[in-house]
Scaffold this motif. Sequence first.
Motif, PDB file in Angstrom:
ATOM      1  N   LEU A   1       0.821  -1.208   0.000  1.00 21.16           N
ATOM      2  CA  LEU A   1       0.000   0.000   0.000  1.00 21.16           C
ATOM      3  C   LEU A   1       0.859   1.264   0.000  1.00 21.16           C
ATOM      4  N   SER A   2       1.983   1.217   0.698  1.00 15.73           N
ATOM      5  CA  SER A   2       2.877   2.376   0.711  1.00 15.73           C
ATOM      6  C   SER A   2       3.452   2.640  -0.677  1.00 15.73           C
ATOM      7  N   ILE A   3       3.866   1.581  -1.357  1.00 17.56           N
ATOM      8  CA  ILE A   3       4.395   1.728  -2.709  1.00 17.56           C
ATOM      9  C   ILE A   3       3.299   2.209  -3.659  1.00 17.56           C
ATOM     10  N   SER A   4       2.090   1.710  -3.463  1.00 11.82           N
ATOM     11  CA  SER A   4       0.975   2.169  -4.297  1.00 11.82           C
ATOM     12  C   SER A   4       0.732   3.663  -4.105  1.00 11.82           C
ATOM     13  N   GLY A   5       0.830   4.124  -2.862  1.00 13.45           N
ATOM     14  CA  GLY A   5       0.701   5.548  -2.595  1.00 13.45           C
ATOM     15  C   GLY A   5       1.806   6.350  -3.252  1.00 13.45           C
ATOM     16  N   PHE A   6       3.019   5.826  -3.222  1.00 11.96           N
ATOM     17  CA  PHE A   6       4.159   6.485  -3.857  1.00 11.96           C
ATOM     18  C   PHE A   6       3.917   6.635  -5.361  1.00 11.96           C
TER      19      PHE A   6
ATOM     20  N   VAL B   1       5.360   7.242   3.451  1.00 14.07           N
ATOM     21  CA  VAL B   1       5.663   7.155   4.879  1.00 14.07           C
ATOM     22  C   VAL B   1       4.396   7.346   5.712  1.00 14.07           C
ATOM     23  N   ILE B   2       3.556   8.295   5.315  1.00 12.47           N
ATOM     24  CA  ILE B   2       2.307   8.538   6.048  1.00 12.47           C
ATOM     25  C   ILE B   2       1.414   7.296   6.022  1.00 12.47           C
ATOM     26  N   ILE B   3       1.292   6.682   4.839  1.00 10.76           N
ATOM     27  CA  ILE B   3       0.476   5.462   4.726  1.00 10.76           C
ATOM     28  C   ILE B   3       1.026   4.375   5.638  1.00 10.76           C
ATOM     29  N   ALA B   4       2.342   4.198   5.641  1.00 11.57           N
ATOM     30  CA  ALA B   4       2.957   3.168   6.479  1.00 11.57           C
ATOM     31  C   ALA B   4       2.707   3.442   7.965  1.00 11.57           C
ATOM     32  N   LYS B   5       2.844   4.701   8.385  1.00 12.54           N
ATOM     33  CA  LYS B   5       2.632   5.043   9.789  1.00 12.54           C
ATOM     34  C   LYS B   5       1.188   4.809  10.217  1.00 12.54           C
ATOM     35  N   VAL B   6       0.239   5.177   9.331  1.00 15.39           N
ATOM     36  CA  VAL B   6      -1.168   4.968   9.652  1.00 15.39           C
ATOM     37  C   VAL B   6      -1.467   3.487   9.827  1.00 15.39           C
ATOM     38  N   LEU B   7      -0.948   2.656   8.932  1.00 15.56           N
ATOM     39  CA  LEU B   7      -1.193   1.215   9.007  1.00 15.56           C
ATOM     40  C   LEU B   7      -0.543   0.609  10.257  1.00 15.56           C
ATOM     41  N   ILE B   8       0.618   1.148  10.652  1.00 10.40           N
ATOM     42  CA  ILE B   8       1.263   0.669  11.878  1.00 10.40           C
ATOM     43  C   ILE B   8       0.412   1.023  13.094  1.00 10.40           C
ATOM     44  N   LEU B   9      -0.124   2.265  13.112  1.00 10.04           N
ATOM     45  CA  LEU B   9      -0.977   2.695  14.216  1.00 10.04           C
ATOM     46  C   LEU B   9      -2.264   1.879  14.281  1.00 10.04           C
ATOM     47  N   MET B  10      -2.732   1.432  13.124  1.00  6.97           N
ATOM     48  CA  MET B  10      -3.944   0.613  13.073  1.00  6.97           C
ATOM     49  C   MET B  10      -3.673  -0.830  13.497  1.00  6.97           C
ATOM     50  N   GLY B  11      -2.402  -1.167  13.692  1.00  6.59           N
ATOM     51  CA  GLY B  11      -2.065  -2.504  14.149  1.00  6.59           C
ATOM     52  C   GLY B  11      -1.933  -3.542  13.059  1.00  6.59           C
ATOM     53  N   TRP B  12      -1.815  -3.090  11.790  1.00  6.40           N
ATOM     54  CA  TRP B  12      -1.667  -4.047  10.692  1.00  6.40           C
ATOM     55  C   TRP B  12      -0.313  -4.748  10.738  1.00  6.40           C
ATOM     56  N   VAL B  13       0.657  -4.082  11.325  1.00 11.17           N
ATOM     57  CA  VAL B  13       1.983  -4.669  11.468  1.00 11.17           C
ATOM     58  C   VAL B  13       2.575  -4.186  12.784  1.00 11.17           C
ATOM     59  N   GLN B  14       3.299  -5.033  13.473  1.00  6.16           N
ATOM     60  CA  GLN B  14       3.857  -4.676  14.760  1.00  6.16           C
ATOM     61  C   GLN B  14       5.053  -3.738  14.610  1.00  6.16           C
TER      62      GLN B  14
END
Length: 541
Positions: free
Chosen positions: A269-274, A319-332
């Motif tokens: 998803l981060s790469i797709s956003g890029f 980076v924003i997409i990755a941070k949001v997904l981390i906050l959502m708990g998609w990845v530890q």
Amino acid sequence: MRDDFSIHNRNGYERETGPNRFNLISELNLIASIRSWQESLRAFLTPQVVTMLFLGIAAGLPLLLIFSSLSLWLREAGVDRSAVTYFSWAALGYSFKFVWAPLLDILPLPILHRLLGRRRSWLFLSQLMIITSIILMAMVDPATHSLTLMAIAAVLLGFSAATQDVVIDAYRIESADTRLQALMSASYIAGYRIGMLLAGAGALMLASYFGSEVGEYDYRAWRQSYLIMASLMLIGVVTTLLSPEPEVNKKIHDDRKRDYLGLMLTFSLSISGFIGCFYLTGDWAVQARLQMLSWVNNGPLAAIGVELVRLVLATIVAVIIAKVLILMGWVQKNIVHRSYVEPVQDFFKRYGLSMALLLLSLIGLYRISDIVLGVIANIFYQDMGFTKPEIATVVKTFGLFMTIVGGFLGGILALRFGVMRILFLGAVLSALTNLLFMLLAQMGNDIWMLYIVISADNLSGGMASAAFIAFLSSLTNISFTAVQYAIFSSLMTLLPKILGGYSGTMVESMGYEQFFLLTALMGIPVLLLVFLAARRFRIDG
């Protein structure tokens, strides 16, 4: 070399080079045992070195199918010179491979991981993706189909080939100790150049044989050539299946499958956003270039400035997409920290801030002269009136021989006299040989001058590359092999490839002679960086 500097080898251990040297006797004896020319030459026959030859062929095949061979195909199809050099950006996957390199270190591939092991499973998958990408390119006619389709296929090829490079680099470093790295690098370069010969001279000769020439474009000839190139990738596939998995003492991660999937989804998803950001800002970029051009009155500078802004914006979105997904708990968080943060922290911890920045600056600029010139080289030869068979014979075939000679010479010289000395020599020669292109531009269609230019350029390039790969290998900690080497090799090509994409525009605005002079001047800062690094850094072995 200074005696008060602590040297860190690729395993992450520190040893003193000061007065307390008695604990190094066994290591020095080992080094001395291979310093004779006879032993150096015999080392090229070790299984690890031979394996790198064939993997180098697989790594060298895709590159020219994006660069020079594709550029001649597009030119014969009637595509403008400036648009042709923009296609070099399809290979920017090589410059951003550090982004997904951590995935190759921790994500096991279903079924394949159990059958082939971590390194070989990813290597096998990337090679299948390369074959698929080349076939997709062969199915597109740039004269009648949308160039977007060709660009998508080329980007996929760049991504797949960059993934293969990440795994091969890690495989090479993990397969043997430091003393063999220079020789394995030389063997890899030899194989790489053979692969480039097949994809460069081979593709050009095949396209000419099948009937495509300047003014007599035939899509079917190029399609057949690229399909044959796809079949040659089987060399890499067979080598991967027959080679052993490296025996490395590395911690095996036992994260849950959900964590693996979450990390992969976050990355995707981060790469797709890029990519989406780049696509959506395309129209804005055109207007911004025109506006900036009115301010600076320099077309290439305006274009570079706008593209750098787009690059920063796209990176921020990813980076924003990755941070949001981390906050959502998609990845530890601990997985992300281990995959991306720890390798960087390890590098700065081992070398310190000032030394690390110096080394990174050297890595980022060392190949700038060669890469910026190389993007437009084939178009230059064609503009000078050389035919495809002449380019294939002199530039690709004879040039390959000179590069192999330079690579093996660089590997042996680095083993005997030290990597940093040969690194400096390679930088000097690479800058000077770019001046020979100025003479060729003045003389025009002179086949003997072309031989001289290619001899000097490829010999010096082979020497520099062998030393540089050994230099990069020495910087890695084996606990983060794939990630750290991917960061180094990505940084090595990022700025040069961005600038290289504008080489066609630069030539149109300043001419070939001034362009070649500019590329030679780009090598001056590199000499200073090598000199400073050599005073504070020494490579084991």
